[in-house]
Write a protein that holds these residues in place. Structure first.
Motif, PDB file in Angstrom:
ATOM      1  N   MET A   1       0.845  -1.191   0.000  1.00 54.12           N
ATOM      2  CA  MET A   1       0.000   0.000   0.000  1.00 54.12           C
ATOM      3  C   MET A   1       0.881   1.242   0.000  1.00 54.12           C
ATOM      4  O   MET A   1       1.973   1.236   0.557  1.00 54.12           O
ATOM      5  CB  MET A   1      -0.948  -0.006   1.192  1.00 54.12           C
ATOM      6  N   PRO A   2       0.415   2.310  -0.670  1.00 53.01           N
ATOM      7  CA  PRO A   2       1.209   3.532  -0.718  1.00 53.01           C
ATOM      8  C   PRO A   2       1.216   4.233   0.636  1.00 53.01           C
ATOM      9  O   PRO A   2       0.276   4.103   1.428  1.00 53.01           O
ATOM     10  CB  PRO A   2       0.486   4.372  -1.766  1.00 53.01           C
ATOM     11  N   LEU A   3       2.278   4.957   0.888  1.00 53.75           N
ATOM     12  CA  LEU A   3       2.401   5.778   2.091  1.00 53.75           C
ATOM     13  C   LEU A   3       2.651   7.213   1.652  1.00 53.75           C
ATOM     14  O   LEU A   3       3.423   7.454   0.729  1.00 53.75           O
ATOM     15  CB  LEU A   3       3.560   5.314   2.966  1.00 53.75           C
ATOM     16  N   PRO A   4       2.018   8.159   2.310  1.00 54.25           N
ATOM     17  CA  PRO A   4       2.277   9.562   1.954  1.00 54.25           C
ATOM     18  C   PRO A   4       3.697   9.956   2.365  1.00 54.25           C
ATOM     19  O   PRO A   4       4.229   9.449   3.360  1.00 54.25           O
ATOM     20  CB  PRO A   4       1.232  10.333   2.764  1.00 54.25           C
ATOM     21  N   THR A   5       4.300  10.821   1.570  1.00 53.99           N
ATOM     22  CA  THR A   5       5.634  11.321   1.888  1.00 53.99           C
ATOM     23  C   THR A   5       5.645  12.833   1.749  1.00 53.99           C
ATOM     24  O   THR A   5       4.794  13.412   1.072  1.00 53.99           O
ATOM     25  CB  THR A   5       6.700  10.733   0.942  1.00 53.99           C
TER      26      THR A   5
ATOM     27  N   ASP B   1       9.323  14.280  -2.997  1.00 49.65           N
ATOM     28  CA  ASP B   1       8.827  14.020  -4.346  1.00 49.65           C
ATOM     29  C   ASP B   1       8.730  12.535  -4.674  1.00 49.65           C
ATOM     30  O   ASP B   1       8.025  12.149  -5.587  1.00 49.65           O
ATOM     31  CB  ASP B   1       9.734  14.681  -5.383  1.00 49.65           C
ATOM     32  N   LEU B   2       9.452  11.696  -3.951  1.00 51.86           N
ATOM     33  CA  LEU B   2       9.480  10.273  -4.272  1.00 51.86           C
ATOM     34  C   LEU B   2       8.345   9.525  -3.581  1.00 51.86           C
ATOM     35  O   LEU B   2       8.025   9.795  -2.422  1.00 51.86           O
ATOM     36  CB  LEU B   2      10.815   9.663  -3.846  1.00 51.86           C
ATOM     37  N   PRO B   3       7.734   8.590  -4.277  1.00 53.43           N
ATOM     38  CA  PRO B   3       6.675   7.784  -3.646  1.00 53.43           C
ATOM     39  C   PRO B   3       7.270   6.768  -2.685  1.00 53.43           C
ATOM     40  O   PRO B   3       8.444   6.418  -2.778  1.00 53.43           O
ATOM     41  CB  PRO B   3       6.012   7.097  -4.837  1.00 53.43           C
ATOM     42  N   ALA B   4       6.450   6.309  -1.770  1.00 52.44           N
ATOM     43  CA  ALA B   4       6.868   5.271  -0.827  1.00 52.44           C
ATOM     44  C   ALA B   4       5.711   4.304  -0.632  1.00 52.44           C
ATOM     45  O   ALA B   4       4.546   4.654  -0.837  1.00 52.44           O
ATOM     46  CB  ALA B   4       7.264   5.886   0.506  1.00 52.44           C
ATOM     47  N   SER B   5       6.031   3.093  -0.259  1.00 53.68           N
ATOM     48  CA  SER B   5       4.986   2.112   0.018  1.00 53.68           C
ATOM     49  C   SER B   5       5.492   1.156   1.088  1.00 53.68           C
ATOM     50  O   SER B   5       6.673   1.121   1.414  1.00 53.68           O
ATOM     51  CB  SER B   5       4.589   1.344  -1.241  1.00 53.68           C
TER      52      SER B   5
ATOM     53  N   ALA C   1      -3.518  -3.506   7.593  1.00 49.25           N
ATOM     54  CA  ALA C   1      -3.490  -2.476   6.556  1.00 49.25           C
ATOM     55  C   ALA C   1      -4.415  -1.318   6.917  1.00 49.25           C
ATOM     56  O   ALA C   1      -4.055  -0.151   6.727  1.00 49.25           O
ATOM     57  CB  ALA C   1      -3.891  -3.076   5.211  1.00 49.25           C
ATOM     58  N   GLU C   2      -5.583  -1.619   7.449  1.00 46.60           N
ATOM     59  CA  GLU C   2      -6.502  -0.565   7.866  1.00 46.60           C
ATOM     60  C   GLU C   2      -5.903   0.263   9.006  1.00 46.60           C
ATOM     61  O   GLU C   2      -6.020   1.490   9.030  1.00 46.60           O
ATOM     62  CB  GLU C   2      -7.840  -1.147   8.291  1.00 46.60           C
ATOM     63  N   ALA C   3      -5.216  -0.390   9.948  1.00 44.34           N
ATOM     64  CA  ALA C   3      -4.597   0.330  11.061  1.00 44.34           C
ATOM     65  C   ALA C   3      -3.497   1.268  10.543  1.00 44.34           C
ATOM     66  O   ALA C   3      -3.391   2.404  11.009  1.00 44.34           O
ATOM     67  CB  ALA C   3      -4.021  -0.664  12.074  1.00 44.34           C
TER      68      ALA C   3
ATOM     69  N   PHE D   1      -3.379   2.583   7.540  1.00 41.47           N
ATOM     70  CA  PHE D   1      -4.085   3.655   6.825  1.00 41.47           C
ATOM     71  C   PHE D   1      -4.626   4.686   7.818  1.00 41.47           C
ATOM     72  O   PHE D   1      -4.452   5.889   7.635  1.00 41.47           O
ATOM     73  CB  PHE D   1      -5.223   3.056   5.992  1.00 41.47           C
ATOM     74  N   ARG D   2      -5.273   4.227   8.877  1.00 43.28           N
ATOM     75  CA  ARG D   2      -5.842   5.152   9.875  1.00 43.28           C
ATOM     76  C   ARG D   2      -4.748   5.942  10.591  1.00 43.28           C
ATOM     77  O   ARG D   2      -4.922   7.128  10.880  1.00 43.28           O
ATOM     78  CB  ARG D   2      -6.709   4.400  10.867  1.00 43.28           C
ATOM     79  N   ALA D   3      -3.635   5.299  10.890  1.00 43.85           N
ATOM     80  CA  ALA D   3      -2.530   6.005  11.547  1.00 43.85           C
ATOM     81  C   ALA D   3      -1.972   7.102  10.645  1.00 43.85           C
ATOM     82  O   ALA D   3      -1.684   8.208  11.099  1.00 43.85           O
ATOM     83  CB  ALA D   3      -1.443   5.016  11.946  1.00 43.85           C
ATOM     84  N   GLU D   4      -1.822   6.795   9.374  1.00 52.50           N
ATOM     85  CA  GLU D   4      -1.327   7.799   8.426  1.00 52.50           C
ATOM     86  C   GLU D   4      -2.338   8.917   8.220  1.00 52.50           C
ATOM     87  O   GLU D   4      -1.974  10.074   8.081  1.00 52.50           O
ATOM     88  CB  GLU D   4      -0.977   7.138   7.078  1.00 52.50           C
ATOM     89  N   GLU D   5      -3.612   8.545   8.217  1.00 51.79           N
ATOM     90  CA  GLU D   5      -4.679   9.527   8.039  1.00 51.79           C
ATOM     91  C   GLU D   5      -4.721  10.501   9.229  1.00 51.79           C
ATOM     92  O   GLU D   5      -5.011  11.670   9.080  1.00 51.79           O
ATOM     93  CB  GLU D   5      -6.023   8.795   7.906  1.00 51.79           C
ATOM     94  N   ALA D   6      -4.398  10.009  10.431  1.00 55.75           N
ATOM     95  CA  ALA D   6      -4.451  10.820  11.649  1.00 55.75           C
ATOM     96  C   ALA D   6      -3.257  11.770  11.767  1.00 55.75           C
ATOM     97  O   ALA D   6      -3.292  12.701  12.568  1.00 55.75           O
ATOM     98  CB  ALA D   6      -4.502   9.916  12.867  1.00 55.75           C
ATOM     99  N   ARG D   7      -2.207  11.514  11.000  1.00 59.02           N
ATOM    100  CA  ARG D   7      -0.994  12.367  11.063  1.00 59.02           C
ATOM    101  C   ARG D   7      -1.250  13.746  10.581  1.00 59.02           C
ATOM    102  O   ARG D   7      -1.892  14.165   9.800  1.00 59.02           O
ATOM    103  CB  ARG D   7       0.124  11.763  10.231  1.00 59.02           C
TER     104      ARG D   7
END
Length: 70
Positions: A32-36, A39-43, A60-62, A64-70
Motif C-alpha cells: 500500500m502507498p504511504l504519503p511522503t 517528491d518520491l513515492p513510498a509504500s 493495513a486498515e490500522a 491507513f488510519r494512523a497515516e490519516e491521523a498524522r
C-alpha cells in the motif's frame, strides 16, 4: 522503470521480484502507498501467516488510519 539489484526493470516485472517470496510460501501479502513529504513515492508491504487474510486487512486498515491521523 525501477532498479532491482543493479538491473533496470519495468515496474510490472519489478513488482513480481518483490512479491515472489509471499507467493512461493502461500502467504497473504499486500502493498500500500504511504504519503511522503518529498517528491518520491513510498509504500509498505505487509505479510501475515497463512490463512490470516482478515488479520492482514486489519493491519493495513490500522496503518491507513494512523497515516490519516498524522
Amino acid at each position: 522503470m525501477t532498479v532491482v539489484g543493479d538491473t533496470w526493470t519495468p515496474y510490472g516485472p519489478a513488482g513480481g521480484s518483490f512479491r515472489r517470496w509471499a507467493n512461493f510460501f502461500g502467504l497473504p501479502a499486500l502493498a500500500m502507498p504511504l504519503p511522503t513529504s518529498g517528491d518520491l513515492p513510498a509504500s509498505i508491504q505487509i505479510s501475515t501467516p497463512p490463512d490470516t487474510d482478515a488479520l492482514l486487512f486489519s493491519l493495513a486498515e490500522a496503518v491507513f488510519r494512523a497515516e490519516e491521523a498524522r
